[in-house]
Design a protein around this motif. Structure first.
Motif, PDB file in Angstrom:
ATOM      1  N   LYS B 379       0.832  -1.197   0.000  1.00 18.17           N
ATOM      2  CA  LYS B 379       0.000   0.000   0.000  1.00 18.17           C
ATOM      3  C   LYS B 379       0.870   1.251   0.000  1.00 18.17           C
ATOM      4  O   LYS B 379       0.566   2.242  -0.636  1.00 18.17           O
ATOM      5  N   PHE B 386       5.417  -3.859  -7.240  1.00 14.86           N
ATOM      6  CA  PHE B 386       5.118  -4.208  -8.626  1.00 14.86           C
ATOM      7  C   PHE B 386       6.407  -4.591  -9.354  1.00 14.86           C
ATOM      8  O   PHE B 386       6.446  -5.579 -10.087  1.00 14.86           O
ATOM      9  N   ILE B 393       8.525 -12.581 -12.126  1.00 20.41           N
ATOM     10  CA  ILE B 393       7.988 -13.309 -13.286  1.00 20.41           C
ATOM     11  C   ILE B 393       9.140 -13.823 -14.144  1.00 20.41           C
ATOM     12  O   ILE B 393       9.136 -14.964 -14.607  1.00 20.41           O
ATOM     13  N   MET B 396      10.827 -16.749 -12.424  1.00 20.88           N
ATOM     14  CA  MET B 396      10.033 -17.978 -12.512  1.00 20.88           C
ATOM     15  C   MET B 396      10.047 -18.542 -13.921  1.00 20.88           C
ATOM     16  O   MET B 396       9.624 -19.670 -14.153  1.00 20.88           O
ATOM     17  N   LEU B 398       8.189 -17.244 -16.434  1.00 19.58           N
ATOM     18  CA  LEU B 398       6.831 -17.197 -16.974  1.00 19.58           C
ATOM     19  C   LEU B 398       6.745 -16.100 -18.029  1.00 19.58           C
ATOM     20  O   LEU B 398       7.453 -15.105 -17.960  1.00 19.58           O
ATOM     21  N   PRO B 399       5.884 -16.282 -19.015  1.00 22.13           N
ATOM     22  CA  PRO B 399       5.770 -15.263 -20.057  1.00 22.13           C
ATOM     23  C   PRO B 399       4.974 -14.068 -19.576  1.00 22.13           C
ATOM     24  O   PRO B 399       4.156 -14.224 -18.681  1.00 22.13           O
ATOM     25  N   PHE B 438       6.396 -15.561  -4.456  1.00 22.24           N
ATOM     26  CA  PHE B 438       5.067 -15.267  -3.929  1.00 22.24           C
ATOM     27  C   PHE B 438       5.044 -15.269  -2.408  1.00 22.24           C
ATOM     28  O   PHE B 438       4.159 -14.688  -1.800  1.00 22.24           O
ATOM     29  N   GLN B 442       2.878 -12.171  -1.329  1.00 21.99           N
ATOM     30  CA  GLN B 442       1.563 -12.311  -0.702  1.00 21.99           C
ATOM     31  C   GLN B 442       1.410 -11.349   0.472  1.00 21.99           C
ATOM     32  O   GLN B 442       0.303 -10.894   0.761  1.00 21.99           O
ATOM     33  N   PHE B 445      -0.243  -8.178  -0.368  1.00 21.13           N
ATOM     34  CA  PHE B 445      -1.683  -8.180  -0.573  1.00 21.13           C
ATOM     35  C   PHE B 445      -2.444  -8.333   0.735  1.00 21.13           C
ATOM     36  O   PHE B 445      -3.656  -8.277   0.749  1.00 21.13           O
ATOM     37  N   SER B 446      -1.714  -8.575   1.817  1.00 17.73           N
ATOM     38  CA  SER B 446      -2.387  -8.810   3.084  1.00 17.73           C
ATOM     39  C   SER B 446      -3.127  -7.559   3.543  1.00 17.73           C
ATOM     40  O   SER B 446      -2.684  -6.437   3.318  1.00 17.73           O
TER      41      SER B 446
END
Lengths: 498, 503
Positions: B379, B386, B393, B396, B398-399, B438, B442, B445-446
């Motif tokens: 926040k 971000f 990403i 990992m 990942l695309p 993650f 995470q 996002f808490s």
């Protein structure tokens, strides 16, 4: 400007760019955010309409960008792709309107709508993907963009659901990627072809192709929530209702099911799948999922959980139709992609309305809700009856074609599965309808938010009413031009009568 | 003489070297400013070299006009150009970060008083430019002894930069010093053996003369082990987590992103150019196995860390493992694994630099970097989280990200050569990376409120620099053909054809 090249990319970007802009907005700029959201959704629909018209007259739209030597990011507007694109475009608009109302007064809205838009972009990308490489790119993007939505509330429970969601989907994505790379190392790069691209290799690599098929189906089956890969879906119902709508109707499970459609029709080809004997296994898996999901749904008292298990069951109709593989069953399976989306999004919107407006989350607390929220429950009832397969609603059309299609190719056992499933559907939906309309309320509602003359906020009320009407129309007007069924017949014609 | 004919390769080395000296002479008052302004200048010179290589193909420059074997040659082919482009881009962006990082923050004193900060700021920039110069020199040198010199300068400037943090970092820096000296010593022994046997130091000349024999094998073993120590391949990684995690954030970023890659680059060059004639299949297998263990073990360690900087450091241990999986894949007959490995180097460099900078910013913002106390940081600093996510990403695989392209190429090579173990490890590594990334994300996002008191303003550059790096890591996934084309200029992987790799 070369519309044939740019249009598919623009359709994908029309939700990606508003999404990225929304990230930059401060929390309190609600009006700008709404404008960006709705502007993006409407622009996307306009672009889709142009493209739809072109595809109907067999015009080619294809964006092709080389990402790696030999591997292109292809977005190609085929009839099948358009079917899914239209579904996600229309439902995105409704879900956005719904979400704006639902999240009013909530926190982190810029984050939410940013990822929400990226999700829809990824879904459109999945629909338009013209080869497996592009499909994987968008498929993984969808996984990543959905996670923040699943954990949006930030409670320990939703964080746990997020972890489970990631564990399932990332592992599935890894399987899918493995299968895709393996396939490419066998046969080199290829695009989706109506009727399948692998027929020439079937004799030489029969065994490997079978193994790869299972890898692909396992990877896609996680999102399509095939049993036993469905564990994440019921947990993910802790997410806000618009996210559930997105997961269950617009994007995630659809992406999995659509991927299976692609693999069977446009990668392997129906003929190769049949020769390798994979159709029987896939059909068996789908039948198992249909029955198992329904049985589990019976036992849930939490409304959203029951709906989640119902999704597990219903999405497999699509897989079943694909696996039976006659022309009519194909129509039944693919048309269910849209029909299930319309029905399930209505149900989740209604469940969200109940929770937000009067604080009802459990089925045992639903006595008499029909009197308090008649329009919401009317929409719910229509969608539930359609799920059961009552004519002339949308669900009936799917089931009819599935049944007739199965008989056409001599798979009589499918009828038994359809009948059993319909009975189970009735067993878990009718008590809800009965309690809502015919039982008196138990007492005052846990909370009661009333806005003006309507039973709840207009942004929450109209989306389910509209989708419920669509459920009726998709059934009643199934034979009209440009109905979902009509479009699927066009797809099936191009598949089976090249 | 037109712009394209200037010896940009020489200027790539001389410019940072001279500017380092200038910063040092300018002292406490003007030195830091000069250092900060040097960064764009050096980056500009580097981009001229890259442009030259793209326009005119590989460059070879003999210093003082003396050709090998008497003189020292610089060589810039596509591979070195790509490495230099990567180095310059990252150092430039991190320089902006460092400039803010070493500014006295309002209303707070960290690690002692303002004098101490000014002192550290004064020495940071000369060392920083020296490190930059030595990396450029390493990528461009075509002479074994010259490379030894660059290795030493690189090692010593890195150690000094780590020690700038003071406190625990001094111990870590000491250990790092011993390791890097030992590594260079092994390398030097190898050089001595080769020189005594063949009488030349130029890589190309040596490559033409070398034939398998006990001396060459001994040199090969010594140099490989020395460079493995510097690259921190499991089990020689023991020094890395403490050194990388305790250094000042901009230094950590460069150490993980670039410095370990420099010795890896050298290893690849030696294997290709000098030791091509050796049939080192067993060694390649061994490196691959160690790399696989590094991927799994490093990732599991990363999962268990309490502090973010240590998590990121262990992630480097794991990611280095991927680089060594390339060797057996090539040896088993998939030369396409080389570009995949180099692409991995580049995308990991951007992603990891971004991650360390994020860790530094978070540590500055919260006053600590304990992962389980990160609630609510998303926040307060959404851009940083971000950026961390985007960099994640890529890690990992990942695309759409550079890491995805690299993973795709490596997996293709593994399947092509039927190396199932490596295939599984590459995949498992990606999933484990997702788990540790993650694990951090995470908390962002808490819904729990942030428990750490705000530590004053965080400068804008400290939020934007990691974000820019992470975005580049993502863009690498969308523009792969260009770097791949660049690295193939001059055919740097030529000797990796199966004809040489197999008996």
């Amino acid at each position: 400007m070369n519309w044939g090249f740019w249009l598919p990319l623009m359709v994908v970007m029309s939700s990606m760019i508003p999404g990225l802009l929304i990230f930059l907005l401060p929390e309190e700029r609600a009006v700008t955010r709404t404008l960006l959201n709705l502007g993006g959704a409407l622009l996307k629909l306009a672009l889709i309409a142009v493209m739809l018209w072109g595809v109907y007259y067999d015009r080619g739209y294809e964006t092709r960008i080389t990402l790696l030597p030999g591997f292109d990011l292809v977005m190609h507007a085929s009839a099948l792709a358009m079917f899914f694109v239209v579904l996600s475009g229309l439902l995105w608009l409704l879900t956005t309107i719904y979400a704006i109302g639902y999240l009013e007064g909530g926190q982190n809205k810029s984050r939410f709508f940013g990822f929400f838009s990226i999700c829809v972009s990824a879904t459109t990308g999945i629909a338009l993907a013209g080869n497996l490489f592009s499909f994987v790119v968008f498929y993984e993007l969808l996984t990543l963009a959905t996670y923040p939505l699943v954990v949006h509330r930030g409670t320990p429970e939703s964080l746990k659901a997020g972890r489970v969601y990631l564990a399932y989907t990332l592992a599935g994505g890894a399987m899918l990627m493995l299968g895709v790379i393996w396939l490419h190392s066998l046969v080199g790069p290829f695009d989706f072809v109506e009727g399948g691209a692998l027929a020439p290799y079937q004799a030489e690599h029969a065994q490997l192709l079978t193994v790869i098929f299972f890898l692909l189906i396992a990877g896609l089956g996680v999102k399509a929530s095939l049993v036993p890969l469905h564990g994440w879906l019921p947990l993910a119902m802790v997410a806000p209702a618009p996210v559930s709508a997105l997961l269950h109707a617009v994007a995630v499970v659809k992406a999995g099911a659509f991927g299976i459609v692609r693999v069977v029709y446009d990668v392997y080809g129906v003929r190769v799948v049949e020769v390798l004997g994979l159709d029987e296994i896939l059909a068996g898996l789908a039948a198992l999922t249909i029955l198992y999901g329904s049985v589990l749904a019976l036992h849930q008292d939490n409304l959203k959980r029951r709906l989640a298990y119902s999704t597990v069951s219903q999405v497999s109709y699509i897989v079943l139709g694909v696996a039976i593989a006659g022309p009519l069953a194909t129509i039944g399976g693919i048309v269910h992609l849209v029909h299930q989306g319309l029905m399930k999004i209505t149900l989740f919107f209604c469940a969200g309305n109940l929770g937000e407006t009067i604080g009802v989350h459990r089925i045992s607390a639903m006595n008499g809700v029909g009197r308090r929220m008649p329009l919401t429950m009317a929409a719910f009832t229509i969608a539930a009856l359609a799920m059961i397969g009552i004519p002339p609603l949308a669900g009936f059309v799917s089931k009819w074609y599935l049944g007739v299609g199965a008989l056409e190719v001599g798979e009589n056992w499918v009828i038994a599965v359809l009948v059993a499933s319909s009975l189970l559907n009735a067993a878990y939906f009718l008590p809800i309808i009965n309690a809502a309309w015919f039982n008196p309320p138990d007492g005052p509602w846990p909370k009661d938010v009333r806005r003006g003359r309507l039973e709840t906020m207009p942004t929450l009320l109209w989306p389910p009413v509209i989708t419920a009407c669509a459920v009726v129309l998709a059934g009643v007007l199934a034979n009209m031009p440009f109905s979902p069924l009509d479009w699927v017949k066009l797809i099936a014609n191009r598949l089976y009568l090249p | 003489m037109t712009l394209t004919q200037l010896p940009w390769a020489v200027w790539c080395i001389m410019a940072p070297l001279l500017l380092a000296a200038a910063c040092f002479v300018l002292g406490k008052r003007w030195g830091p400013l000069a250092g900060w302004l040097s960064a764009p200048l050096v980056a500009g010179v580097s981009s001229m070299l890259v442009w030259q290589v793209i326009e005119h193909g590989p460059q070879r420059y003999e210093l003082g006009g003396w050709g090998a074997p008497l003189g020292i040659a610089l060589r810039a082919d596509g591979l070195s150009a790509l490495m230099i482009a990567m180095t310059s881009a990252i150092v430039l962006i991190v320089s902006f970060y460092a400039h803010s990082y070493f500014q006295p923050a309002h209303g707070l004193t960290r690690h002692g008083d303002a004098d101490d900060l000014a002192h550290r700021r004064q020495y940071f920039w000369p060392l920083w430019l020296l490190m930059w110069a030595s990396m450029h020199a390493l990528f461009l040198s075509n002479d074994l002894f010259n490379i030894y010199v660059t290795l030493e300068i690189l090692g010593i400037s890195s150690v000094a930069l780590v020690s700038l943090a003071g406190g625990v970092a001094l111990t870590a820096g000491m250990r790092y010093l011993f390791v890097t000296l030992t590594g260079s010593l092994f390398y030097l022994l190898g050089v001595a053996l080769l020189y005594s046997a063949f009488g030349v130091l130029d890589l190309d000349l040596l490559g033409a003369r070398v034939e398998a024999g006990p001396v060459v094998w001994a040199a090969f073993a010594l140099m490989t082990v020395g460079l493995l120590l510097k690259t921190a391949l499991f089990p020689l990684h023991f020094w890395l987590p403490s050194a990388h995690a305790n250094a000042p954030a901009p230094v950590s970023a460069l150490l993980s992103a670039l410095v370990v890659k420099a010795s890896f680059f050298l290893l690849v060059r030696l294997w290709l150019v000098v030791f091509g004639p050796l049939d080192a299949l067993e060694w390649a297998r061994l490196l691959g196995m160690l790399g696989s263990v590094a991927i799994i073990w490093g990732s599991i360690q990363a999962l268990r860390q309490v502090r973010l900087k240590l998590l990121v450091a262990y992630s480097t241990v794991a990611q280095i493992g991927y680089l060594f999986v390339v060797f057996p894949l090539v040896a088993m007959g998939a030369p396409s694994a080389w570009p995949g490995g180099i692409y991995f180097v580049v995308s990991h460099a951007f992603a990891k630099a971004a991650m360390f900078l994020c860790a530094g910013t978070i540590a500055r913002a919260l006053g600590h970097d304990r992962i389980d106390m990160f609630h609510g940081v998303g926040k307060r600093h959404p851009v940083v989280i971000f950026a961390f996510g985007l960099a994640g990403i890529s890690l990992m695989g990942l695309p759409p990200s550079g890491g995805y392209i690299a993973k795709w190429m490596l997996l293709s090579a593994a399947i092509e050569t039927e190396q199932w173990v490596f295939m599984v490890v590459i995949h498992a590594g990606g999933l484990l990376a997702a788990a540790y990334v993650f694990r951090v994300l995470q908390h962002a996002f808490s819904s729990l409120p942030c428990v750490s008191p705000a530590q004053g303003e965080v400068p804008r550059a400290m939020e934007l620099a990691p974000f820019v790096l992470a975005v580049i890591a993502i863009l690498l996934g969308l523009a792969a053909p260009y770097p791949l084309m660049l690295m193939e200029i001059g055919d740097p992987f030529a000797l990796a054809t199966p004809a040489q790799g197999q008996p």
